[in-house]
Design a protein around this motif. Structure first.
Motif, PDB file in Angstrom:
ATOM      1  N   HIS A  95       7.884  63.799   8.938  1.00 13.72           N
ATOM      2  CA  HIS A  95       8.466  64.140   8.507  1.00 13.72           C
ATOM      3  C   HIS A  95       8.974  63.542   7.012  1.00 13.72           C
ATOM      4  O   HIS A  95      10.391  64.547   7.036  1.00 13.72           O
ATOM      5  CB  HIS A  95       9.018  62.462   9.032  1.00 13.72           C
ATOM      6  CG  HIS A  95       8.985  62.558  10.537  1.00 13.72           C
ATOM      7  ND1 HIS A  95       9.100  64.010  11.352  1.00 13.72           N
ATOM      8  CD2 HIS A  95       8.469  61.419  11.211  1.00 13.72           C
ATOM      9  CE1 HIS A  95       8.606  63.088  12.637  1.00 13.72           C
ATOM     10  NE2 HIS A  95       8.783  61.874  12.347  1.00 13.72           N
ATOM     11  N   LYS A 113      -3.787  62.595  13.398  1.00 13.88           N
ATOM     12  CA  LYS A 113      -1.679  62.838  14.265  1.00 13.88           C
ATOM     13  C   LYS A 113      -0.863  62.447  13.809  1.00 13.88           C
ATOM     14  O   LYS A 113       0.192  63.073  13.820  1.00 13.88           O
ATOM     15  CB  LYS A 113      -2.079  63.465  15.255  1.00 13.88           C
ATOM     16  CG  LYS A 113      -3.292  64.516  15.771  1.00 13.88           C
ATOM     17  CD  LYS A 113      -3.367  65.465  17.193  1.00 13.88           C
ATOM     18  CE  LYS A 113      -4.683  65.868  17.154  1.00 13.88           C
ATOM     19  NZ  LYS A 113      -4.677  66.371  18.371  1.00 13.88           N
ATOM     20  N   HIS A 114      -0.765  61.129  14.609  1.00 16.60           N
ATOM     21  CA  HIS A 114       0.199  60.239  13.982  1.00 16.60           C
ATOM     22  C   HIS A 114       0.557  59.689  12.784  1.00 16.60           C
ATOM     23  O   HIS A 114       2.065  60.533  12.237  1.00 16.60           O
ATOM     24  CB  HIS A 114       0.219  58.817  14.782  1.00 16.60           C
ATOM     25  CG  HIS A 114      -0.209  58.495  16.181  1.00 16.60           C
ATOM     26  ND1 HIS A 114       0.810  59.033  17.339  1.00 16.60           N
ATOM     27  CD2 HIS A 114      -1.065  58.086  16.710  1.00 16.60           C
ATOM     28  CE1 HIS A 114       1.039  58.792  18.311  1.00 16.60           C
ATOM     29  NE2 HIS A 114      -0.836  58.561  18.214  1.00 16.60           N
ATOM     30  N   GLU A 137      11.559  60.390  11.928  1.00 12.19           N
ATOM     31  CA  GLU A 137      12.948  61.244  11.455  1.00 12.19           C
ATOM     32  C   GLU A 137      13.983  61.197  11.008  1.00 12.19           C
ATOM     33  O   GLU A 137      13.904  61.419  10.223  1.00 12.19           O
ATOM     34  CB  GLU A 137      12.823  63.042  12.246  1.00 12.19           C
ATOM     35  CG  GLU A 137      13.209  63.362  11.279  1.00 12.19           C
ATOM     36  CD  GLU A 137      12.591  65.275  11.605  1.00 12.19           C
ATOM     37  OE1 GLU A 137      12.605  65.880  10.451  1.00 12.19           O
ATOM     38  OE2 GLU A 137      12.033  65.677  11.959  1.00 12.19           O
ATOM     39  N   ASP A 171       0.242  61.891  10.267  1.00 13.68           N
ATOM     40  CA  ASP A 171       0.322  63.605  10.442  1.00 13.68           C
ATOM     41  C   ASP A 171       1.702  64.210   9.796  1.00 13.68           C
ATOM     42  O   ASP A 171       2.446  64.990   9.379  1.00 13.68           O
ATOM     43  CB  ASP A 171      -0.754  64.639  10.261  1.00 13.68           C
ATOM     44  CG  ASP A 171      -1.920  64.652   9.810  1.00 13.68           C
ATOM     45  OD1 ASP A 171      -2.713  64.175   8.999  1.00 13.68           O
ATOM     46  OD2 ASP A 171      -2.954  64.844  10.628  1.00 13.68           O
ATOM     47  N   ARG A 172       2.181  62.985  11.636  1.00 18.01           N
ATOM     48  CA  ARG A 172       3.344  63.602  12.225  1.00 18.01           C
ATOM     49  C   ARG A 172       4.655  62.943  11.385  1.00 18.01           C
ATOM     50  O   ARG A 172       5.624  63.475  10.110  1.00 18.01           O
ATOM     51  CB  ARG A 172       3.508  63.581  13.241  1.00 18.01           C
ATOM     52  CG  ARG A 172       5.060  63.708  13.809  1.00 18.01           C
ATOM     53  CD  ARG A 172       5.649  63.364  15.523  1.00 18.01           C
ATOM     54  NE  ARG A 172       5.039  61.793  15.481  1.00 18.01           N
ATOM     55  CZ  ARG A 172       4.268  60.871  15.980  1.00 18.01           C
ATOM     56  NH1 ARG A 172       3.265  61.630  16.151  1.00 18.01           N
ATOM     57  NH2 ARG A 172       3.699  59.736  16.185  1.00 18.01           N
TER      58      ARG A 172
END
Length: 528
Positions: free
Chosen positions: A115, A107-108, A70, A110-111
């Motif tokens: 951000h 999932k990585h 982030e 999507d994260r």
């Protein structure tokens, strides 16, 4: 139709493998198409957050590769750089061809999308695979077009309603595809549009996507998008061979303040002629000479003038001391960021430019190299095919070509295998220098042998583009082939070594049964 493919260095000849089922390859339109309907992000300046394409494949996340956090998006938001190109590897998001997407990996991804959403940044997803899967060429029987289409159908299904993703980058830097790339790109576009009619699609050119070589390699590239929401993507660096390795200094590279503007022009002109939209997915300069900042500033100004957006290479974790990185070090901005942020949202390109005075001082300190083209030391190799391969190859449609690194007779070499097909047939390879100073040299010498004796046409192009050629005999045994400048002629006049050398091409005589060339070092020969 002549095809050209650029590689990291010089010499090639044509196609690896055969397409399993060729989709129709569209041809360039005869007239201008309607203007592409693309979002404003395609004309904005941003950054590559590169790290998910690192390391061995598949590898282990956070050991062999990682994803931006982030804080990286917060930093770019503060700088007004609101477009991020996100490279990742096909083999990681889809562990087997035609299989469902790997949920652990997604999932990585999507994260990271989350951000971007929180910080108002738009993502361009980039499959960073060079038109290959597991080292196998896209469009051959091993990786047919349907498999590439399947990947993009699945990705588009997942992100079709995601506002933080504004574009799909089909493939990073296709190269040595033997003409297979356009059909593969069309198959992916068709697959995306079967599930997603909204997102912008980015199509990188073949031959590494060089803006400077676009009209040589991609002049006939024409992909059909029923939504007319498609952008052609080029890449461009400013060192001698446009590779982005910056192995030489500013002066030794023969760089000038306008080198980037000049290399962008072929791509910009091509876009204008076709009413198409363009994007420069990678560009960058090192931090070791302030004059590169002037090059970057002029390049960005030219991009803005032509309505072309782009993403700087690169930022993100794990870049360390990489000279092109704009990732802050010890909490301080890198020098290149001072230029980049002026072209971001809210930036002012006309604001005072403190790097200009420093660049002028550096230029003044190097008057000799400024006044004449750079010349390599007399003992230095101009190009090593064994280590770097060819820069590009060209051939008529149907003729075959392959290029591999081999050991031959106890030495490393580049093996170029070719077979001519057609009544009028040709296959050749080239080395691109950009502007190699030849003053004080009498010619070239090439370490070479042929599988069977052949005649080799050598064509030398000076920086203005004029070609000088000669034909030389190559034997079956290793030799150092002398190529005097006096034997390279144009309308009876020899090549003048006072002219900087732009590129050299090597073209063996037609052989319908096929043969191979073995190439080693290409040297400049000192005048005696």
């Amino acid at each position: 139709m002549t095809s050209r493919v650029w590689l990291p260095a010089v010499v090639a000849l044509c196609a690896v493998g055969c397409p399993s089922r060729k989709a129709p390859v569209p041809t360039a339109p005869a007239a201008k198409a309607a203007p592409a309907r693309v979002p404003p992000e395609a004309a904005m300046v941003g950054v590559n957050l590169a790290c998910a394409e690192f390391g061995k494949v598949p590898g282990v996340v956070d050991r062999d590769y990682t994803y931006p956090g982030e804080k990286h998006f917060a930093y770019l938001q503060a700088k007004g750089l609101l477009v991020v190109r996100l490279p990742f590897r096909w083999e990681r998001v889809q562990r087997e061809l035609m299989a469902p997407l790997d949920e652990g990996e997604m999932k990585h991804l999507d994260r990271v999308v989350g951000h971007a959403r929180r910080h108002g940044i738009k993502l361009l997803l980039d499959v960073h695979n060079y038109a290959r899967y597991g080292g196998k060429l896209l469009g051959t029987t091993e990786v047919p077009h349907e498999m590439f289409a399947d990947l993009w159908r699945r990705l588009a299904t997942r992100y079709k309603d995601e506002s933080a993703v504004f574009g799909y980058g089909l493939m990073n830097e296709p190269h040595d595809t033997g003409g297979l790339w356009p059909a593969a790109a069309q198959a992916a576009v068709d697959a995306i549009r079967s599930v997603d009619r909204t997102h912008t699609i980015f199509v990188c050119g073949d031959g590494w996507g060089g803006a400077h070589s676009w009209q040589s390699i991609n002049k006939d590239l024409a992909i059909n998008d029923p939504e007319n929401n498609l952008v052609y993507e080029a890449h461009q660096y400013f060192d001698r061979d446009s590779s982005g390795t910056y192995k030489e200094s500013y002066d030794a590279s023969g760089a000038t303040p306008t080198v980037g503007v000049e290399r962008l022009t072929p791509f910009a002109d091509w876009l204008k002629a076709r009413n198409a939209r363009g994007f420069v997915g990678e560009f960058g300069v090192p931090d070791n000479d302030p004059r590169w900042l002037v090059v970057l500033d002029n390049f960005l100004a030219a991009m803005r003038k032509h309505g072309i957006g782009g993403t700087y290479w690169a930022a993100g974790p794990w870049w360390g001391s990489y000279p092109q990185s704009v990732e802050p070090r010890d909490g301080r901005d890198r020098p290149q960021m001072a230029v980049l942020e002026r072209y971001g949202v809210g930036g002012d390109p006309a604001a005072p430019k403190p790097w200009l005075a420093v660049a002028a001082a550096a230029d003044k300190a190097a008057p000799e190299t400024k006044e004449r083209p750079p010349t390599l030391p007399r003992e230095r190799v101009a190009h090593d095919f064994a280590a770097r391969g060819e820069s590009y190859h060209y051939s008529n449609e149907g003729s075959e070509f392959a290029s591999v690194s081999v050991e031959d007779g106890g030495r490393k070499a580049r093996k170029i295998t070719y077979r001519h097909k057609g009544g009028i047939a040709w296959v050749g390879v080239g080395v691109y220098f950009g502007g190699l100073g030849c003053a004080g040299h009498s010619g070239l010498a090439l370490e070479v042998r042929s599988e069977k004796p052949c005649r080799l046409e050598v064509k030398a192009y000076h920086v203005e583009g004029e070609a000088y050629s000669g034909v030389f005999q190559v034997a079956a045994g290793w030799q150092e082939l002398a190529i005097p400048f006096a034997s390279l002629l144009r309308n009876g006049a020899p090549y003048d070594p006072a002219q900087s050398l732009r590129k050299v091409e090597f073209q063996p005589n037609p052989d319908p049964r096929g043969s191979s060339l073995f190439l080693g070092a290409l040297r400049l020969v000192a005048a005696r």
